[in-house]
Design a protein around this motif. Sequence first.
Motif, PDB file in Angstrom:
ATOM      1  N   THR A   1     -55.673   5.579  20.590  1.00  0.00           N
ATOM      2  CA  THR A   1     -54.870   4.778  19.660  1.00  0.00           C
ATOM      3  C   THR A   1     -55.775   3.989  18.725  1.00  0.00           C
ATOM      4  O   THR A   1     -55.527   3.895  17.520  1.00  0.00           O
ATOM      5  CB  THR A   1     -53.945   3.820  20.432  1.00  0.00           C
ATOM      6  OG1 THR A   1     -53.266   4.575  21.431  1.00  0.00           O
ATOM      7  CG2 THR A   1     -52.937   3.165  19.527  1.00  0.00           C
TER       8      THR A   1
ATOM      9  N   GLY B   1     -47.795   4.524  24.127  1.00  0.00           N
ATOM     10  CA  GLY B   1     -48.534   4.581  25.390  1.00  0.00           C
ATOM     11  C   GLY B   1     -47.702   5.005  26.574  1.00  0.00           C
ATOM     12  O   GLY B   1     -48.225   5.563  27.533  1.00  0.00           O
ATOM     13  N   GLU B   2     -46.430   4.718  26.556  1.00  0.00           N
ATOM     14  CA  GLU B   2     -45.546   5.070  27.667  1.00  0.00           C
ATOM     15  C   GLU B   2     -44.124   4.886  27.157  1.00  0.00           C
ATOM     16  O   GLU B   2     -43.918   4.288  26.095  1.00  0.00           O
ATOM     17  CB  GLU B   2     -45.811   4.153  28.862  1.00  0.00           C
ATOM     18  CG  GLU B   2     -45.547   2.706  28.503  1.00  0.00           C
ATOM     19  CD  GLU B   2     -45.995   1.722  29.578  1.00  0.00           C
ATOM     20  OE1 GLU B   2     -45.547   1.852  30.718  1.00  0.00           O
ATOM     21  OE2 GLU B   2     -46.785   0.827  29.233  1.00  0.00           O
ATOM     22  N   PRO B   3     -43.149   5.390  27.915  1.00  0.00           N
ATOM     23  CA  PRO B   3     -41.771   5.209  27.444  1.00  0.00           C
ATOM     24  C   PRO B   3     -41.436   3.717  27.376  1.00  0.00           C
ATOM     25  O   PRO B   3     -41.834   2.944  28.243  1.00  0.00           O
ATOM     26  CB  PRO B   3     -40.943   5.894  28.536  1.00  0.00           C
ATOM     27  CG  PRO B   3     -41.883   6.847  29.214  1.00  0.00           C
ATOM     28  CD  PRO B   3     -43.233   6.194  29.143  1.00  0.00           C
TER      29      PRO B   3
ATOM     30  N   ASP C   1     -41.243   4.073  17.759  1.00  0.00           N
ATOM     31  CA  ASP C   1     -41.635   4.440  19.121  1.00  0.00           C
ATOM     32  C   ASP C   1     -42.382   5.757  18.982  1.00  0.00           C
ATOM     33  O   ASP C   1     -41.787   6.810  18.793  1.00  0.00           O
ATOM     34  CB  ASP C   1     -40.374   4.573  19.983  1.00  0.00           C
ATOM     35  CG  ASP C   1     -40.674   5.035  21.407  1.00  0.00           C
ATOM     36  OD1 ASP C   1     -41.859   5.266  21.733  1.00  0.00           O
ATOM     37  OD2 ASP C   1     -39.717   5.172  22.188  1.00  0.00           O
ATOM     38  N   THR C   2     -43.708   5.670  19.022  1.00  0.00           N
ATOM     39  CA  THR C   2     -44.547   6.810  18.655  1.00  0.00           C
ATOM     40  C   THR C   2     -45.031   7.556  19.879  1.00  0.00           C
ATOM     41  O   THR C   2     -45.781   7.021  20.691  1.00  0.00           O
ATOM     42  CB  THR C   2     -45.774   6.336  17.865  1.00  0.00           C
ATOM     43  OG1 THR C   2     -46.550   5.467  18.702  1.00  0.00           O
ATOM     44  CG2 THR C   2     -45.382   5.574  16.607  1.00  0.00           C
TER      45      THR C   2
ATOM     46  N   TRP D   1     -47.372  10.425  21.415  1.00  0.00           N
ATOM     47  CA  TRP D   1     -48.520  11.311  21.180  1.00  0.00           C
ATOM     48  C   TRP D   1     -49.493  11.179  22.329  1.00  0.00           C
ATOM     49  O   TRP D   1     -49.171  10.547  23.340  1.00  0.00           O
ATOM     50  CB  TRP D   1     -49.169  11.026  19.830  1.00  0.00           C
ATOM     51  CG  TRP D   1     -49.702   9.636  19.585  1.00  0.00           C
ATOM     52  CD1 TRP D   1     -48.986   8.475  19.551  1.00  0.00           C
ATOM     53  CD2 TRP D   1     -51.061   9.274  19.329  1.00  0.00           C
ATOM     54  NE1 TRP D   1     -49.809   7.411  19.277  1.00  0.00           N
ATOM     55  CE2 TRP D   1     -51.089   7.874  19.135  1.00  0.00           C
ATOM     56  CE3 TRP D   1     -52.246   9.988  19.218  1.00  0.00           C
ATOM     57  CZ2 TRP D   1     -52.274   7.173  18.869  1.00  0.00           C
ATOM     58  CZ3 TRP D   1     -53.422   9.290  18.931  1.00  0.00           C
ATOM     59  CH2 TRP D   1     -53.421   7.899  18.765  1.00  0.00           C
ATOM     60  N   GLN D   2     -50.671  11.766  22.226  1.00  0.00           N
ATOM     61  CA  GLN D   2     -51.628  11.824  23.331  1.00  0.00           C
ATOM     62  C   GLN D   2     -53.063  11.861  22.798  1.00  0.00           C
ATOM     63  O   GLN D   2     -53.271  12.209  21.629  1.00  0.00           O
ATOM     64  CB  GLN D   2     -51.437  13.127  24.128  1.00  0.00           C
ATOM     65  CG  GLN D   2     -50.018  13.406  24.531  1.00  0.00           C
ATOM     66  CD  GLN D   2     -49.885  14.729  25.253  1.00  0.00           C
ATOM     67  OE1 GLN D   2     -50.141  15.782  24.694  1.00  0.00           O
ATOM     68  NE2 GLN D   2     -49.486  14.678  26.512  1.00  0.00           N
ATOM     69  N   THR D   3     -54.012  11.567  23.670  1.00  0.00           N
ATOM     70  CA  THR D   3     -55.421  11.707  23.301  1.00  0.00           C
ATOM     71  C   THR D   3     -55.651  13.106  22.718  1.00  0.00           C
ATOM     72  O   THR D   3     -56.355  13.274  21.724  1.00  0.00           O
ATOM     73  CB  THR D   3     -56.313  11.531  24.555  1.00  0.00           C
ATOM     74  OG1 THR D   3     -55.994  10.282  25.149  1.00  0.00           O
ATOM     75  CG2 THR D   3     -57.788  11.580  24.206  1.00  0.00           C
TER      76      THR D   3
ATOM     77  N   ASP E   1     -45.674  16.242  29.683  1.00  0.00           N
ATOM     78  CA  ASP E   1     -44.553  15.302  29.689  1.00  0.00           C
ATOM     79  C   ASP E   1     -43.226  16.038  29.803  1.00  0.00           C
ATOM     80  O   ASP E   1     -43.095  17.183  29.364  1.00  0.00           O
ATOM     81  CB  ASP E   1     -44.514  14.496  28.376  1.00  0.00           C
ATOM     82  CG  ASP E   1     -45.536  13.381  28.355  1.00  0.00           C
ATOM     83  OD1 ASP E   1     -45.732  12.725  29.396  1.00  0.00           O
ATOM     84  OD2 ASP E   1     -46.156  13.160  27.293  1.00  0.00           O
TER      85      ASP E   1
ATOM     86  N   ARG F   1     -44.409  11.637  32.677  1.00  0.00           N
ATOM     87  CA  ARG F   1     -45.296  12.732  33.062  1.00  0.00           C
ATOM     88  C   ARG F   1     -44.637  13.622  34.111  1.00  0.00           C
ATOM     89  O   ARG F   1     -43.948  13.122  35.001  1.00  0.00           O
ATOM     90  CB  ARG F   1     -46.610  12.189  33.654  1.00  0.00           C
ATOM     91  CG  ARG F   1     -47.411  11.281  32.749  1.00  0.00           C
ATOM     92  CD  ARG F   1     -48.034  11.941  31.574  1.00  0.00           C
ATOM     93  NE  ARG F   1     -48.811  13.120  31.890  1.00  0.00           N
ATOM     94  CZ  ARG F   1     -49.555  13.761  30.986  1.00  0.00           C
ATOM     95  NH1 ARG F   1     -49.638  13.311  29.736  1.00  0.00           N
ATOM     96  NH2 ARG F   1     -50.228  14.826  31.328  1.00  0.00           N
TER      97      ARG F   1
ATOM     98  N   ASN G   1     -53.787   5.921  31.320  1.00  0.00           N
ATOM     99  CA  ASN G   1     -53.623   7.203  31.974  1.00  0.00           C
ATOM    100  C   ASN G   1     -54.499   7.295  33.212  1.00  0.00           C
ATOM    101  O   ASN G   1     -55.711   7.235  33.101  1.00  0.00           O
ATOM    102  CB  ASN G   1     -54.167   8.247  30.984  1.00  0.00           C
ATOM    103  CG  ASN G   1     -53.084   9.160  30.549  1.00  0.00           C
ATOM    104  OD1 ASN G   1     -51.972   9.034  31.025  1.00  0.00           O
ATOM    105  ND2 ASN G   1     -53.406  10.071  29.661  1.00  0.00           N
TER     106      ASN G   1
HETATM  107  C1  WT7 Z   1     -49.409  10.012  27.456  1.00  0.00           C
HETATM  108  C2  WT7 Z   1     -50.673  10.160  26.682  1.00  0.00           C
HETATM  109  C3  WT7 Z   1     -51.149   8.256  22.509  1.00  0.00           C
HETATM  110  C4  WT7 Z   1     -51.911   7.077  22.611  1.00  0.00           C
HETATM  111  C5  WT7 Z   1     -51.837   6.344  23.885  1.00  0.00           C
HETATM  112  C6  WT7 Z   1     -51.795   7.150  25.136  1.00  0.00           C
HETATM  113  C7  WT7 Z   1     -47.442   8.772  27.267  1.00  0.00           C
HETATM  114  C8  WT7 Z   1     -47.592   7.925  24.918  1.00  0.00           C
HETATM  115  C9  WT7 Z   1     -45.507   7.475  24.480  1.00  0.00           C
HETATM  116  C10 WT7 Z   1     -44.224   7.105  23.992  1.00  0.00           C
HETATM  117  C11 WT7 Z   1     -43.313   7.825  26.018  1.00  0.00           C
HETATM  118  C12 WT7 Z   1     -45.581   8.003  25.788  1.00  0.00           C
HETATM  119  C13 WT7 Z   1     -47.098  10.227  27.509  1.00  0.00           C
HETATM  120  C14 WT7 Z   1     -48.326  10.949  27.006  1.00  0.00           C
HETATM  121  N1  WT7 Z   1     -46.897   8.269  26.020  1.00  0.00           N
HETATM  122  N2  WT7 Z   1     -46.765   7.439  23.982  1.00  0.00           N
HETATM  123  N3  WT7 Z   1     -44.049   6.573  22.779  1.00  0.00           N
HETATM  124  N4  WT7 Z   1     -43.155   7.306  24.798  1.00  0.00           N
HETATM  125  N5  WT7 Z   1     -44.486   8.181  26.549  1.00  0.00           N
HETATM  126  O1  WT7 Z   1     -52.635   8.266  25.083  1.00  0.00           O
HETATM  127  O2  WT7 Z   1     -53.775   8.021  27.265  1.00  0.00           O
HETATM  128  O3  WT7 Z   1     -53.647  10.263  26.120  1.00  0.00           O
HETATM  129  O4  WT7 Z   1     -51.607   9.226  27.158  1.00  0.00           O
HETATM  130  O5  WT7 Z   1     -48.867   8.713  27.234  1.00  0.00           O
HETATM  131  O6  WT7 Z   1     -46.920  10.435  28.881  1.00  0.00           O
HETATM  132  O7  WT7 Z   1     -48.493  12.226  27.566  1.00  0.00           O
HETATM  133  P1  WT7 Z   1     -53.010   8.969  26.434  1.00  0.00           P
END
Ligand code: WT7
Length: 634
Positions: free
Chosen positions: A296, A372-374, A396-397, A399-401, A486, A501, A512
Amino acid sequence: MNYTISDLPDYFKQYKKSIKNPKKFWDKIADENFIWYQRWTKVVDFDMEEANIKWFKNAKLNITKNCLDRHLAERAEKTAIIWEPNNPDENARHISYRELYEETNKMANVLAELGVSKGDRVCIYLPMIPELAISMLACAKMGAVHSVIFAGFSATAVESRVNDCGAKIIITSDGSFRGNKSVDLKGIIDEAVEKCPTVKNVLVVKRTGSEVVMKPERDLWLSDLTEKASANFITKIMDAEDPLFILYTSGSTGKPKGMLHTCAGYMVYTAYTFKNVFNYKENDIYWCTADIGWITGHSYILYGPLLNGATTVIFEGIPTYPEPDRFWEVIEKHKVTQFYTAPTAIRSLAKESHEWVEKHDLSSLRVIGSVGEPINDEAWHWYNDNVGHKKCPIVDTWWQTETGGIMISPIPFVTPTKPTYATLPLPGIQPVLMDENRIEIMGNQVDGNLCIRFPWPGIARTIWGDHQRYKETYFTTFPGKYFTGDGALRDEVGYYRITGRVDDIIIVSGHNLGTAPIEDSINLHPAVAESAIVGYPHDIKGNALYGFVILKETGEERNKENLRKEINQLITETIGPIAKLDKIQFVSGLPKTRSGKIMRRILRKIAEGDFSNFGDTSTLLNPEIVDEIKDERL
Ligand code: WT7
């Protein structure tokens, strides 16, 4: 930047175009908005089965030309970075684009003098200070690959990351300030580097002024070198697919995965998504509270904002220091227009007295974000009512690493928001839901495993040094598609809600964590025979960790409380305090299938306190253990 989405019909129009002809869509965006030394010969080339993906083939560029140099003509004196220190009594720093450009050049010269060249890896273990941003940009400018390690990780975690990427240099500081504490970062690096044979030098930034031991030859004060360094540096010309950075993320098994992002695709994707998801306009003051040690921070504190010529806030401290209104105070002080934070922070601040948020003028805000999470319903409404005052759309964004940038999110003032829903995919992103039999689930009001059908420019290209693992983790479960790990549901209008997850990764306070590395570190304890970790719901952290531990049979009586402390101490040493267990239950066995696999589904239900239905337990080797574990639940 010439790529905005104006209203909902325009979104649908652009979305359709991007799916019908992704090459044309990204070609135009890349062509019109960046400085290239040389154009691409092909927009995208991919083989999803083999996990080979290339964007903007044969293009030549440098991301820092687009982050820094290009702004010098029109925005040289504009603030690029507002640095807000941990202690509000210390002055904030405003760093202009010109200054950032010069500091980056000096740092690049320092690295070059130390023998760093294109392709070499540089690890960065720094608090949230300007030198962190400058170090990353300097690496990018000279073609070195940065790997930022979150400065909350333990020496063991640092060591494994540094060794995995074979870094030549580590950049750290004498310490860090976090609330009323300070942490001895240099001490942690000293411990780690003893076992890192590739590291030639440790560059040390002076931040806390605490005493540190400098190892002759190896350790150097950064300021001694930058003082003498030239403010000019010749930018390295990079290929589109040259590595830009490695960032480690937890895997569900084994060691952390070094996700590799490359130059051109990452640049195009972070710039495009930043502009649209945050409704960015020229005079905005944008603040993302994440640590740069996570993706992020890479994409939406540093690269995305700078590519757009924005002013980005870097905050060194924590939300509760000196008081629990620090976020609101900083928004008021710097007149922040976009605020981007995590559900865990929202939940913990919502627990504080309302006066803390009410006493601040938050009227500068236009868009507020979550990542980062729901985000649960209650937190969503609290955020909407008390921070956004029902005037600021919540993005509410999701995405993932691995994705490099935001994938599913409302576009503010375009997409109507819906609490707990990340809503619609951004242009170019094709989410699909898959069932257990690898069949795509069509239609609306359905849920399944979230996959993505077509590559997008920001996707990570490989796991550093282990392409096979990359392929297996993301492209084999659902052949031909990228599997996110996810679960998601799609509502009646096609909005997505991420349910969490579906693999063995647990998200604690937005971090994570893989179950396997934690279990491995518990098993290092001489008294432990075996262990299993699951997550269970927690009011503030989202999830907390519950450990089930089998002790070795020795006949001796052990003090359980001491054992719990020792286990958590081991986890702190090997991973970091974020992975500590909230509950540790000692058990005589774990529910296992005949093939020896632990049935985590059952342990998860027990940890949650839901004894209603354990599902099919007929394949268990030892069904009687379930009652014992249930009866002794903590
Ligand atoms: C996991 C990725 C993306 C930057 C921060 C985390 C969860 C992330 C949301 C959201 C629900 C989310 C997922 C994803 N996640 N954003 N808006 N709503 N879940 O990056 O450490 O790679 O984690 O974070 O489970 O797979 P990360």
